[in-house]
Design an enzyme around this catalytic site. Sequence first.
Site, mmCIF file in Angstrom:
data_model
loop_
_atom_site.group_PDB
_atom_site.id
_atom_site.type_symbol
_atom_site.label_atom_id
_atom_site.label_comp_id
_atom_site.label_asym_id
_atom_site.label_seq_id
_atom_site.Cartn_x
_atom_site.Cartn_y
_atom_site.Cartn_z
ATOM 1 N N ASN A 113 0.855 -1.180 0.000
ATOM 2 C CA ASN A 113 0.000 0.000 0.000
ATOM 3 C C ASN A 113 0.892 1.231 0.000
ATOM 4 O OD1 ASN A 113 -2.448 1.545 0.262
ATOM 5 N ND2 ASN A 113 -1.952 1.851 2.425
ATOM 6 N N HIS A 115 0.833 5.172 1.442
ATOM 7 C CA HIS A 115 0.106 6.023 2.388
ATOM 8 C C HIS A 115 0.733 7.417 2.371
ATOM 9 C CE1 HIS A 115 -2.247 7.152 5.858
ATOM 10 N NE2 HIS A 115 -1.155 7.679 6.367
ATOM 11 N N SER A 142 4.795 6.907 2.222
ATOM 12 C CA SER A 142 5.454 5.648 2.584
ATOM 13 C C SER A 142 4.803 4.504 1.819
ATOM 14 C CB SER A 142 5.289 5.361 4.080
ATOM 15 O OG SER A 142 5.646 6.472 4.873
ATOM 16 N N ASP A 151 -2.416 0.863 8.153
ATOM 17 C CA ASP A 151 -1.221 1.701 7.958
ATOM 18 C C ASP A 151 -0.085 1.349 8.927
ATOM 19 O OD1 ASP A 151 -2.694 3.085 6.030
ATOM 20 O OD2 ASP A 151 -3.416 4.552 7.480
HETATM 21 C C1 GRF Z 1 -2.560 8.727 -2.705
HETATM 22 O O1 GRF Z 1 -2.285 9.935 -2.063
HETATM 23 C C2 GRF Z 1 -2.224 7.565 -1.820
HETATM 24 O O2 GRF Z 1 -1.174 7.805 -0.939
HETATM 25 C C3 GRF Z 1 -3.500 7.375 -1.048
HETATM 26 O O3 GRF Z 1 -4.538 7.670 -1.961
HETATM 27 C C4 GRF Z 1 -4.043 8.561 -2.956
HETATM 28 C C5 GRF Z 1 -4.339 7.943 -4.291
HETATM 29 O O4 GRF Z 1 -4.070 8.803 -5.362
HETATM 30 N N1 GRF Z 1 -3.571 6.045 -0.508
HETATM 31 P P1 GRF Z 1 -4.182 8.281 -6.860
HETATM 32 O O5 GRF Z 1 -5.576 7.695 -7.041
HETATM 33 O O6 GRF Z 1 -3.112 7.252 -7.076
HETATM 34 O O7 GRF Z 1 -3.999 9.505 -7.705
#
Ligand code: GRF
Length: 211
Positions: A113, A115, A142, A151
């Site tokens: 994932n 975050h 991260s 997370d």
């Molecule tokens: C990103 O900021 C990621 O860290 C979070 O959700 C957002 C997704 O953005 N989990 P995208 O859809 O990849 O533009």
Amino acid sequence: MTKTSPAMRIAVVISGSGSNLQAIIDAVAAGQLNATICCVVSNVPGVHGLTRAAAAGIATELIDHRGFDNREAFDQALCEAAHTHGADVIVLAGFMRILSDEFFKLWTGPMLNIHPSLLPSYPGMNTHERVIADGGRWHGASVHFVIPQLDAGPVIIRGACPVLPRDTAQALANRVHAVEHRIYPQALAWLAAGRLNLSENQVLLDGTRHP
Ligand code: GRF
């Protein structure tokens, strides 16, 4: 003749814009990531990430969580899609749902994932707003292995960026996104090359504790 190992098969799971998905698509196309994106799954219909996947010729699946009686049934469908497409790894990229314990029984392969914070600081939602409200000087993103606790999985890579005076949450989010688009393909390239391992909840890169 040298023997090359087959490319790692990635199922990318999204709920929105898919800019991280795009960064992964671009890294594969540029030969920076030895992987095949075998499918993109979205739980939300009509999102731009599905358009990006289709434009890249990647199989898409819409698994709308609203069509399921409970979280476990949705999670089972998600896992089945990953298995059906022969995924080796699940990559959550802006997927806005919490996975049930059931999911972790069904999917035993790696799952990553991204975050938007420098974990373990700022788990959870609205990280940009919270960093600004706290007067933080540094923020970032991260990539981590996913475990049932939100997370909290072992971190593979962090990328930092400054918080600038008078930053809005959106301006800061844009800066963090640029970091994300660099570190997610990097983490996946390490995984695809067999360079990442886990030892007692600690990430090893080439056998050494990381980051
Ligand atoms: C990103 O900021 C990621 O860290 C979070 O959700 C957002 C997704 O953005 N989990 P995208 O859809 O990849 O533009």
